[in-house]
Motif scaffolding. Sequence first.
Motif, PDB file in Angstrom:
ATOM      1  N   PRO A 128      12.810  94.046 161.707  1.00 20.53           N
ATOM      2  CA  PRO A 128      13.559  95.303 161.907  1.00 20.53           C
ATOM      3  C   PRO A 128      15.066  95.072 161.831  1.00 20.53           C
ATOM      4  CG  PRO A 128      12.910  94.378 164.026  1.00 20.53           C
ATOM      5  CD  PRO A 128      12.387  93.418 162.974  1.00 20.53           C
ATOM      6  N   GLY A 129      15.761  96.001 161.224  1.00 20.28           N
ATOM      7  CA  GLY A 129      17.222  96.019 161.204  1.00 20.28           C
ATOM      8  C   GLY A 129      17.885  94.782 160.667  1.00 20.28           C
ATOM      9  N   GLY A 130      17.341  94.223 159.585  1.00 19.82           N
ATOM     10  CA  GLY A 130      17.902  93.001 159.043  1.00 19.82           C
ATOM     11  C   GLY A 130      18.973  93.249 158.004  1.00 19.82           C
ATOM     12  N   SER A 131      19.210  92.247 157.177  1.00 19.78           N
ATOM     13  CA  SER A 131      20.248  92.338 156.160  1.00 19.78           C
ATOM     14  C   SER A 131      19.647  92.648 154.801  1.00 19.78           C
ATOM     15  CB  SER A 131      21.033  91.024 156.094  1.00 19.78           C
ATOM     16  OG  SER A 131      20.155  89.950 155.797  1.00 19.78           O
ATOM     17  N   ILE A 132      20.506  93.123 153.892  1.00 23.29           N
ATOM     18  CA  ILE A 132      20.088  93.463 152.541  1.00 23.29           C
ATOM     19  C   ILE A 132      20.439  92.318 151.598  1.00 23.29           C
ATOM     20  CG2 ILE A 132      20.414  95.074 150.626  1.00 23.29           C
ATOM     21  CD1 ILE A 132      21.194  97.187 152.674  1.00 23.29           C
ATOM     22  N   SER A 133      19.498  91.953 150.722  1.00 19.36           N
ATOM     23  CA  SER A 133      19.790  90.931 149.728  1.00 19.36           C
ATOM     24  C   SER A 133      19.202  91.343 148.384  1.00 19.36           C
ATOM     25  CB  SER A 133      19.220  89.572 150.157  1.00 19.36           C
ATOM     26  OG  SER A 133      17.818  89.642 150.331  1.00 19.36           O
ATOM     27  N   LYS A 134      19.879  90.969 147.310  1.00 18.28           N
ATOM     28  CA  LYS A 134      19.412  91.302 145.965  1.00 18.28           C
ATOM     29  C   LYS A 134      18.321  90.319 145.560  1.00 18.28           C
ATOM     30  CE  LYS A 134      22.346  92.679 142.844  1.00 18.28           C
ATOM     31  NZ  LYS A 134      23.411  92.683 141.789  1.00 18.28           N
ATOM     32  N   GLY A 168       9.808  98.244 124.318  1.00 17.42           N
ATOM     33  CA  GLY A 168       9.427  99.137 125.404  1.00 17.42           C
ATOM     34  C   GLY A 168       9.664  98.517 126.771  1.00 17.42           C
ATOM     35  N   GLY A 169       9.073  99.124 127.785  1.00 19.39           N
ATOM     36  CA  GLY A 169       9.287  98.682 129.156  1.00 19.39           C
ATOM     37  C   GLY A 169       8.546  97.403 129.512  1.00 19.39           C
ATOM     38  N   TYR A 170       8.811  96.899 130.724  1.00 15.24           N
ATOM     39  CA  TYR A 170       8.142  95.690 131.190  1.00 15.24           C
ATOM     40  C   TYR A 170       8.034  95.721 132.709  1.00 15.24           C
ATOM     41  CZ  TYR A 170      12.934  94.030 132.113  1.00 15.24           C
ATOM     42  OH  TYR A 170      14.224  93.912 132.558  1.00 15.24           O
ATOM     43  N   VAL A 171       7.152  94.888 133.242  1.00 10.88           N
ATOM     44  CA  VAL A 171       6.949  94.762 134.690  1.00 10.88           C
ATOM     45  C   VAL A 171       7.163  93.303 135.067  1.00 10.88           C
ATOM     46  CG1 VAL A 171       5.318  94.934 136.605  1.00 10.88           C
ATOM     47  CG2 VAL A 171       5.342  96.693 134.819  1.00 10.88           C
ATOM     48  N   SER A 172       8.111  93.055 135.947  1.00  9.12           N
ATOM     49  CA  SER A 172       8.386  91.691 136.405  1.00  9.12           C
ATOM     50  C   SER A 172       7.469  91.349 137.572  1.00  9.12           C
ATOM     51  CB  SER A 172       9.844  91.553 136.843  1.00  9.12           C
ATOM     52  OG  SER A 172      10.724  91.812 135.761  1.00  9.12           O
ATOM     53  N   VAL A 173       6.880  90.153 137.524  1.00 10.41           N
ATOM     54  CA  VAL A 173       5.991  89.678 138.584  1.00 10.41           C
ATOM     55  C   VAL A 173       6.707  88.573 139.352  1.00 10.41           C
ATOM     56  CG1 VAL A 173       3.726  88.716 139.128  1.00 10.41           C
ATOM     57  CG2 VAL A 173       4.006  90.206 137.123  1.00 10.41           C
ATOM     58  N   LEU A 174       6.800  88.726 140.679  1.00  8.28           N
ATOM     59  CA  LEU A 174       7.490  87.769 141.524  1.00  8.28           C
ATOM     60  C   LEU A 174       6.534  87.178 142.554  1.00  8.28           C
ATOM     61  CD1 LEU A 174       9.795  89.690 140.399  1.00  8.28           C
ATOM     62  CD2 LEU A 174      11.067  89.119 142.467  1.00  8.28           C
ATOM     63  N   ASN A 175       6.800  85.954 142.951  1.00  8.36           N
ATOM     64  CA  ASN A 175       6.060  85.292 144.014  1.00  8.36           C
ATOM     65  C   ASN A 175       6.723  85.621 145.345  1.00  8.36           C
ATOM     66  OD1 ASN A 175       4.706  83.599 145.753  1.00  8.36           O
ATOM     67  ND2 ASN A 175       5.451  81.702 144.837  1.00  8.36           N
ATOM     68  N   SER A 176       6.007  86.362 146.213  1.00  5.26           N
ATOM     69  CA  SER A 176       6.596  86.784 147.489  1.00  5.26           C
ATOM     70  C   SER A 176       6.259  85.843 148.636  1.00  5.26           C
ATOM     71  CB  SER A 176       6.116  88.191 147.842  1.00  5.26           C
ATOM     72  OG  SER A 176       4.708  88.229 147.999  1.00  5.26           O
ATOM     73  N   SER A 177       5.532  84.738 148.346  1.00  6.37           N
ATOM     74  CA  SER A 177       5.182  83.799 149.408  1.00  6.37           C
ATOM     75  C   SER A 177       6.333  82.873 149.754  1.00  6.37           C
ATOM     76  CB  SER A 177       3.953  82.969 149.006  1.00  6.37           C
ATOM     77  OG  SER A 177       4.229  82.152 147.882  1.00  6.37           O
ATOM     78  N   VAL A 178       7.406  82.924 148.957  1.00  2.41           N
ATOM     79  CA  VAL A 178       8.607  82.135 149.236  1.00  2.41           C
ATOM     80  C   VAL A 178       9.767  83.093 149.494  1.00  2.41           C
ATOM     81  CG1 VAL A 178       7.836  80.194 147.854  1.00  2.41           C
ATOM     82  CG2 VAL A 178       9.179  81.992 146.780  1.00  2.41           C
ATOM     83  N   SER A 179      10.792  82.611 150.145  1.00  6.90           N
ATOM     84  CA  SER A 179      11.969  83.436 150.434  1.00  6.90           C
ATOM     85  C   SER A 179      13.227  82.724 149.972  1.00  6.90           C
ATOM     86  CB  SER A 179      12.047  83.719 151.934  1.00  6.90           C
ATOM     87  OG  SER A 179      13.106  84.583 152.227  1.00  6.90           O
ATOM     88  N   PRO A 180      14.000  83.367 149.087  1.00 10.78           N
ATOM     89  CA  PRO A 180      13.740  84.679 148.492  1.00 10.78           C
ATOM     90  C   PRO A 180      12.619  84.627 147.456  1.00 10.78           C
ATOM     91  CG  PRO A 180      15.662  83.686 147.473  1.00 10.78           C
ATOM     92  CD  PRO A 180      15.257  82.762 148.593  1.00 10.78           C
ATOM     93  N   ALA A 181      12.069  85.794 147.145  1.00 13.07           N
ATOM     94  CA  ALA A 181      10.986  85.868 146.168  1.00 13.07           C
ATOM     95  C   ALA A 181      11.450  85.301 144.829  1.00 13.07           C
ATOM     96  CB  ALA A 181      10.528  87.313 146.000  1.00 13.07           C
TER      97      ALA A 181
END
Length: 290
Positions: A128-134, A168-181
């Motif tokens: 809750p209420g953390g920081s924003i990161s790109k 055309g468009g694309y969908v990026s797939v990221l690994n969310s098990s690490v931080s940052p993803a």
Amino acid sequence: NTPRSLIYQNLASPTHKGTILIKAYEDRAFLKMDEVQNSARFGSKVLVTNDSDIFASAPGWGDNEGLISKYSLKEDGNYSLDYNISSPTLSSLFWGSSIFYAPNASKLFMGVPNADNYAGAFYDYSLPGGSISKVLEGDNMGDMHGWSSSSSMDKIFIGSLAVLDALGGYVSVLNSSVSPASFLYDLRASTAQFGNEFGYALSSVRDHIVVGAPGEDDLIREDSGAVYLFKLDENSVMSSKILPSNRNNGDRFGHAVSLTEDLVLIGAPNGDGITANSGLVYVFSYDSEN
């Protein structure tokens, strides 16, 4: 605010029908912005966390900078505003155009497709209420990275319309098990096509993701649309293309998608339902084990 019942029916199989019950909303749960502003577009995106907290976006707030508001349920049964999340940079216009909650990571993810000359960007916000990161940003003007987003298991999916890309468009797939993803790879339509809007809508369950491409043309129809179902194994990606047999010009099949453990639901807002161009929702089954 009147309770009512809606009857639905499968046009291809008239015996398959049912009833949807619509209940009246409770006044105490009616959320509004504390400060009224025309064209704020409050409620463009809404989500609920595991703790019953509510996040609602207003991408038109201010001078289109955008705003995301967080509400929590109080002991008296009412919701109250806890805080607002503002855009981290003035270049990120329409903040809150895309938001989703990842319960396994306790994070809120936010897409800003109009940022930096429409290259787009994607951010995370620790709760809750953390920081924003790109997390990631588009490579080129017009990518509109962060138009849509979803997550399942240990992956995050980010849709980019790439309106200036011949593929055309694309969908990026990221690994969310690490931080940052961390970035893994991009998904694209098997039919490479300028303006196909691949990534317009996303939905994922376990190792499957369904992607809408409502702007895709076929050999004789424009903007009839298409949908792609991907299964992501550890070392491979398998895809299937879904098309309705009764598609027409401008149906925009794939404008909205939703995936369950065994069903794919696809919206075609201009499809021929009860009357011409009244819209359709298609329901397909799939085998999630194969």
